[in-house]
Scaffold this motif. Structure first.
Motif, PDB file in Angstrom:
ATOM      1  N   TYR A 171      -4.786  -0.271   6.715  1.00 31.73           N
ATOM      2  CA  TYR A 171      -3.996  -0.860   7.805  1.00 31.73           C
ATOM      3  C   TYR A 171      -4.920  -1.453   8.861  1.00 31.73           C
ATOM      4  O   TYR A 171      -4.653  -2.544   9.384  1.00 31.73           O
ATOM      5  N   LEU A 231       3.513  -9.921   7.640  1.00 34.92           N
ATOM      6  CA  LEU A 231       3.561  -8.562   7.101  1.00 34.92           C
ATOM      7  C   LEU A 231       4.992  -8.183   6.751  1.00 34.92           C
ATOM      8  O   LEU A 231       5.940  -8.590   7.426  1.00 34.92           O
ATOM      9  N   SER A 233       7.204  -4.923   6.619  1.00 33.86           N
ATOM     10  CA  SER A 233       7.169  -3.569   7.175  1.00 33.86           C
ATOM     11  C   SER A 233       8.386  -2.778   6.702  1.00 33.86           C
ATOM     12  O   SER A 233       9.517  -3.263   6.781  1.00 33.86           O
ATOM     13  N   GLU A 252       2.911  -1.108   5.630  1.00 29.63           N
ATOM     14  CA  GLU A 252       2.737  -2.510   6.034  1.00 29.63           C
ATOM     15  C   GLU A 252       2.004  -3.251   4.914  1.00 29.63           C
ATOM     16  O   GLU A 252       0.903  -2.852   4.535  1.00 29.63           O
TER      17      GLU A 252
END
Length: 480
Positions: A171, A231, A233, A252
């Protein structure tokens, strides 16, 4: 049957070794033992005998237990090592345990040797289980890290009670930063989200925390280097009643390349759809030109039979032109809505033949089905031919009548087309299978093209019934 326990005894007095064996035998233990008293013998048996447990006197004439223990710690660190000595001071016992000994037993209390050996072997089993679990956990963690790296998927957790955030290494890689630059944790990450997308993400997270609703969003991330990434999510609150308490767990995934590829595909598809629509439009226009040329040419022909041939050909061309016109107007350029096409075709035929002193009603009952162009063209030409025949011949001795067109499908994707009229009917002398007229030959040819079963019913007029399946697209481009 379990394999016997292999016991290596370091002892210079054979009788003492026999006493150890006797105590173990009395307990019913399944074992085999070997005795050594020299260092070279000890090293040889460690390699060849591969003992499960080592029992050692602390002092021998040419060897000692502490030296043996150090060798065992280096060569076979997982094998339990128990001192069995006639006399052992407290200081020596403490030193032995510090050096890695599992236990110690006095020769004067050999009855305790069985318990010491069993406990040491049980500890080995427990240690092996713990090591397997640790190895499995390490391997699982390694696989997770590798999977996150390959899939470009990161994850983070937010402790709902303390608002403390923890992130995976991938991440941080996706964010394009390191932990030292995110001292504010959750709030620092929120600052990297595109201002237009931030309210949506904050609302989703708030709903997840308050209502324990899962969420899934795509949003734009503004990386510290100025680049923009997209992204995907996905998150939900986990509350497993553990000491960790409730926490928000979020994955993510960087889907920037995927989104770019999707956009390219959409753009290419739109371009191809526009091109295909233009092709249908131009084909329709060209067919209309051909139809007009046929009409103009027929005005210079005096032979009535030849004029009729021109008109019928013009009509067939017109039916195909109507199909391309409907495809051009359709949202799906690969399929045509049959009910709209047939209604327009029927209206065009009524206008084309302009029957005098007759009032013909057209009844159309067609499901809202779609057919590909492979099927729609022969189907439309058959309808055109049958309706034209009814309009030309069925009502010569009647002032009015009805032409009915039905098209329905069953659950097996089989279509049934019926074209009928309540006119004078086809004479019994006419055999559709062997007719020499061009119209009947065309109907037979198109029916074969559809792979349809064709039936003729002469009761109460004329009825043609066809059953067929939608044709599959044929690739007409072959590599030589």
């Amino acid at each position: 049957m379990d394999d016997p326990v292999k016991i290596l005894i370091i002892e210079d007095v054979p009788f003492d070794a026999e006493l150890i064996d006797r105590e173990l035998q009395r307990s019913g233990m399944n074992f085999i033992s070997r005795r050594v008293e020299e260092e070279h013998e000890y090293l040889k048996e460690l390699e060849l005998f591969e003992p499960d447990i080592i029992l050692a006197d602390h002092s021998l004439p040419n060897f000692d237990g502490i030296s043996a223990l150090k060798i065992a710690n280096e060569l076979v660190p997982d094998v339990p090592f128990i001192f069995v000595s006639g006399k052992m001071g407290e200081d020596f016992a403490i030193e032995a345990l510090k050096c890695g000994a599992t236990d110690y037993v006095l020769k004067g209390s050999l009855s305790k040797i069985v318990h010491a050996v069993n406990r040491a072997l049980e500890e080995v089993i427990e240690h092996s289980k713990r090591k397997e679990a640790e190895d499995a956990l390490i391997n699982s963690h390694r696989q997770l890290l590798e999977a996150q790296k390959i899939g470009h998927i990161g994850s983070w957790e937010l402790d709902i009670n303390t608002n403390k955030m923890s992130c995976s290494a991938e991440y941080y890689n996706i964010l394009g930063t390191d932990p030292s630059r995110l001292d504010e944790g959750y709030y620092a990450v929120m600052k990297l989200i595109h201002p237009e997308d931030k309210p949506m993400i904050e609302k989703s997270i708030q709903n997840a925390i308050e209502s324990h609703e899962s969420f899934s969003n795509d949003y734009r991330l503004l990386k510290p280097d100025g680049s923009v990434r997209i992204l995907s999510s996905k998150g939900q609150v986990i509350n497993d009643n553990s000491s960790a308490g409730p926490r928000l767990v979020v994955t993510e995934q960087d889907i920037t390349e995927q989104k770019m590829a999707e956009e390219q595909i959409r753009s290419s598809l739109k371009e191809k759809e526009m091109l295909l629509a233009e092709i249908h439009h131009r084909v329709k226009n060209n067919l209309q030109v051909i139809s007009s040329l046929l009409r103009l040419q027929s005005r210079f022909i005096e032979d009535e039979a030849a004029v009729n041939i021109f008109k019928e050909t013009q009509n067939r061309v017109r039916s195909i032109a109507i199909l391309h016109e409907k495809l051009y107007q359709s949202d799906d350029l690969a399929k045509i809505k049959v009910d709209e096409y047939v209604k327009l075709l029927a209206e065009d035929l009524l206008y084309f033949y302009e029957l005098d002193n007759s009032k013909v009603e057209m009844k159309i009952d067609i499901e809202k089905v779609y057919l590909n162009i492979e099927t729609a063209i022969p189907c439309g030409l058959i309808i055109d031919e049958l309706v034209s025949n009814s309009l030309k011949y069925a009502f010569k001795r009647k002032k009015n009548g009805t032409i009915t067109i039905n098209l329905h499908s069953n659950n097996e994707n089989k279509f049934t087309l019926t074209v009928s009229d309540d006119g004078v009917g086809i004479p019994l002398t006419v055999d559709p299978e062997n007719s020499e007229t061009f119209g009947m030959q065309l109907i037979k040819y198109l029916s074969n093209q559809l792979k349809a079963d064709l039936e003729l019913n002469r009761d109460n007029g004329t009825e043609f019934k066809l059953e067929f399946n939608e044709l599959k697209y044929k690739n007409r481009v072959y590599n030589e």
